[in-house]
Write an enzyme that holds these catalytic residues in place. Structure first.
Site, short mmCIF file in Angstrom:
data_model
loop_
_atom_site.label_atom_id
_atom_site.label_comp_id
_atom_site.label_asym_id
_atom_site.label_seq_id
_atom_site.Cartn_x
_atom_site.Cartn_y
_atom_site.Cartn_z
N ARG A 224 -7.25 -1.82 1.34
CA ARG A 224 -8.20 -2.31 2.07
C ARG A 224 -9.12 -1.21 2.92
O ARG A 224 -8.67 0.09 2.87
CB ARG A 224 -7.46 -2.75 3.45
CG ARG A 224 -6.56 -3.92 3.35
CD ARG A 224 -7.63 -5.19 3.48
NE ARG A 224 -7.04 -6.45 3.12
CZ ARG A 224 -6.73 -6.96 1.97
NH1 ARG A 224 -6.99 -6.34 0.82
NH2 ARG A 224 -5.89 -8.17 1.89
N HIS A 272 -14.51 -5.58 -4.38
CA HIS A 272 -13.17 -6.33 -4.25
C HIS A 272 -12.58 -7.27 -5.20
O HIS A 272 -12.31 -8.56 -5.06
CB HIS A 272 -13.19 -6.97 -2.53
CG HIS A 272 -11.85 -7.09 -2.04
ND1 HIS A 272 -11.66 -6.88 -0.76
CD2 HIS A 272 -10.72 -7.42 -2.44
CE1 HIS A 272 -10.67 -7.14 -0.36
NE2 HIS A 272 -9.92 -7.46 -1.58
P1 NAP Z 1 4.05 -5.07 -0.14
O1 NAP Z 1 4.89 -5.68 -1.32
O2 NAP Z 1 4.43 -5.52 1.46
O3 NAP Z 1 4.51 -3.61 -0.10
C1 NAP Z 1 3.83 -2.84 0.71
C2 NAP Z 1 4.53 -1.24 0.48
O4 NAP Z 1 3.80 -0.17 1.43
C3 NAP Z 1 5.95 -1.20 0.75
O5 NAP Z 1 6.38 -0.33 -0.15
C4 NAP Z 1 5.93 -0.51 2.16
O6 NAP Z 1 7.15 0.38 2.27
C5 NAP Z 1 4.72 0.55 2.21
N1 NAP Z 1 4.44 0.69 3.64
C6 NAP Z 1 4.02 -0.12 4.64
N2 NAP Z 1 3.68 0.58 5.65
C7 NAP Z 1 3.96 1.87 5.54
C8 NAP Z 1 3.79 3.02 6.23
N3 NAP Z 1 3.70 3.08 7.42
N4 NAP Z 1 4.16 4.27 5.56
C9 NAP Z 1 4.44 4.27 4.27
N5 NAP Z 1 4.56 3.15 3.42
C10 NAP Z 1 4.46 2.09 4.07
O7 NAP Z 1 2.53 -4.95 -0.38
P2 NAP Z 1 1.79 -5.44 -1.65
O8 NAP Z 1 1.99 -6.99 -2.26
O9 NAP Z 1 2.27 -4.26 -2.70
O10 NAP Z 1 0.39 -5.17 -1.28
C11 NAP Z 1 -0.27 -4.03 -0.79
C12 NAP Z 1 -1.62 -4.39 -0.26
O11 NAP Z 1 -2.48 -4.48 -1.66
C13 NAP Z 1 -1.82 -5.67 0.27
O12 NAP Z 1 -1.48 -5.56 1.86
C14 NAP Z 1 -3.51 -5.95 0.24
O13 NAP Z 1 -3.88 -5.25 1.56
C15 NAP Z 1 -3.72 -5.26 -0.95
N6 NAP Z 1 -4.37 -5.80 -1.80
C16 NAP Z 1 -5.63 -5.72 -2.25
C17 NAP Z 1 -6.17 -6.33 -3.47
C18 NAP Z 1 -7.38 -6.20 -3.97
O14 NAP Z 1 -7.99 -6.94 -4.68
N7 NAP Z 1 -7.98 -5.03 -3.80
C19 NAP Z 1 -5.08 -7.38 -3.90
C20 NAP Z 1 -4.01 -7.65 -3.54
C21 NAP Z 1 -3.52 -6.82 -2.49
P3 NAP Z 1 8.60 -0.41 2.51
O15 NAP Z 1 8.76 -0.70 0.72
O16 NAP Z 1 9.36 0.80 2.86
O17 NAP Z 1 8.63 -1.54 3.12
C1 GLV Z 2 -6.71 -9.23 -1.72
O1 GLV Z 2 -7.35 -8.57 -1.14
C2 GLV Z 2 -5.37 -9.80 -1.26
O2 GLV Z 2 -5.06 -9.26 -0.50
O3 GLV Z 2 -4.89 -10.72 -1.97
#
Ligand code: NAP
Ligand code: GLV
Length: 309
Positions: A224, A272
């Site tokens: 983000r 994005h």
């Molecule tokens: P997720 O499965 O919820 O994983 C989040 C990870 O971040 C977990 O390993 C979590 O730790 C860690 N985390 C959260 N808070 C933390 C902190 N304070 N300190 C250290 N580690 C922390 O999320 P995801 O599905 O991988 O997605 C992550 C993000 O990618 C989304 O929230 C979104 O904003 C972004 N995204 C961007 C796009 C794009 O097109 N650019 C697309 C999709 C998603 P734990 O494992 O210990 O809980």
């Molecule tokens: C994209 O940014 C998503 O959160 O899926």
């Protein structure tokens, strides 16, 4: 039970046709054409107008049309007690890993520079960085971080991961919590941010963090825009602390005209697109959750409000 599509910035027609095709029994409406508001119990949301949910008194689920839920949680008038779900999808996960790998290879092989050289008619070979000598650190070891780690490992990059709670992932040097951040950063030649946006992670990519990376480190932010203090990145690059960055997300999107990132020789900007949502592919999980909620069951992939993701 009405399902309401509330995502003014997305193309509703594509979502509606997939949802209607795969869930013909669902009473689906598109905001603001919502019908009787008390019948709306399930909202599909992407960057909804803040405060709008409060107009629906019988909400049972708010479903994000992406992996992230920060766009929902930032609503100060979020109805209490209503579960918020997110998407989890294999194709989107794969797409993010491809993006991260492409950004890493662009840096290690120097494609952006060669493109610039080509524009000037310059023949200037440069020795690529060897994967085994480039340590990649991934912030966030969730759905996306783990998959990206596996992809990078398969290409020979040494990978470390940082998460909130400790992890054991084969081949990945694991670091966790505030005490694990420093040792994680000092061994990250390329830093990849795949964290959710929460109060704990907002503006985490700042001057102090950059100072703890090896000199000349490279940043990839595909999470983000609000994770990054943009002025600190510009200063870190101009001061030589960082060698450059690849950014997919920005504090303001679309990135405003005249923003210093446009045209910056050491910053790659993408709009994005690291991992886009495919309506046809995710419609089944949305419909399944609709039926679960209708049957009085808890929806799948509900987020934890305490953690904020
Ligand atoms: P997720 O499965 O919820 O994983 C989040 C990870 O971040 C977990 O390993 C979590 O730790 C860690 N985390 C959260 N808070 C933390 C902190 N304070 N300190 C250290 N580690 C922390 O999320 P995801 O599905 O991988 O997605 C992550 C993000 O990618 C989304 O929230 C979104 O904003 C972004 N995204 C961007 C796009 C794009 O097109 N650019 C697309 C999709 C998603 P734990 O494992 O210990 O809980
Ligand atoms: C994209 O940014 C998503 O959160 O899926």
């Amino acid at each position: 039970m009405t399902m309401l599509f509330m995502a003014p910035k997305l193309k509703a027609s594509s979502w509606v046709s997939h949802l209607r095709e795969q869930g013909p029994d669902i009473d689906l409406r598109v905001w603001p054409d919502d019908g009787p508001r008390e019948e709306v119990e399930f909202i599909l949301s992407w960057k909804h107008p803040l405060g709008e949910f409060r107009n629906y008194p019988n909400l049972k689920c708010i479903a994000s049309l992406g992996f992230g839920v920060d766009h929902i949680l930032r609503d100060p008038e979020l109805p209490p007690g209503v579960p918020v779900t997110r998407l989890v999808d294999a194709a989107m996960t794969r797409a993010m890993s491809e993006y991260v790998l492409a950004a890493v290879l662009n840096h290690t092989r120097g494609f952006t520079r060669f493109l610039r050289d080509q524009g000037r008619g310059v023949w200037q070979p440069r020795v690529p960085l060897h994967p085994s000598e480039v340590r990649v650190g991934i912030m966030g070891m969730g759905t996306l971080g783990r998959d990206a780690a596996g992809t990078l490992l398969s290409q020979g990059f040494p990978v470390a991961g940082w998460s909130r709670t400790p992890k054991q992932i084969e081949g990945v040097a694991a670091f966790a919590g505030p005490e694990g951040l420093d040792p994680f950063l000092t061994r990250s030649d390329i830093l990849v941010c795949l964290l959710p946006l929460t109060p704990a992670t907002r503006e985490i990519l700042d001057r102090q963090l950059f100072a703890r990376l090896p000199a000349g480190a490279y940043l990839i932010n595909a999470a983000r825009g609000d994770h990054l203090v943009e002025e600190d990145l510009l200063a870190a690059i101009s001061g030589g602390r960082l060698s450059g960055a690849c950014l997919d997300v920005f504090r303001t999107e679309p990135l405003p005209a005249g923003h210093p990132f446009w045209g910056h020789p050491r910053i790659v900007v993408t709009p994005h697109i690291a991992s886009l949502t495919y309506p046809g592919a995710v419609a089944p999980q949305i419909i399944a959750n609709y039926h679960r909620v209708r049957a009085g069951q808890a929806p799948l992939n509900a987020i934890d409000f305490e953690k904020g993701y």
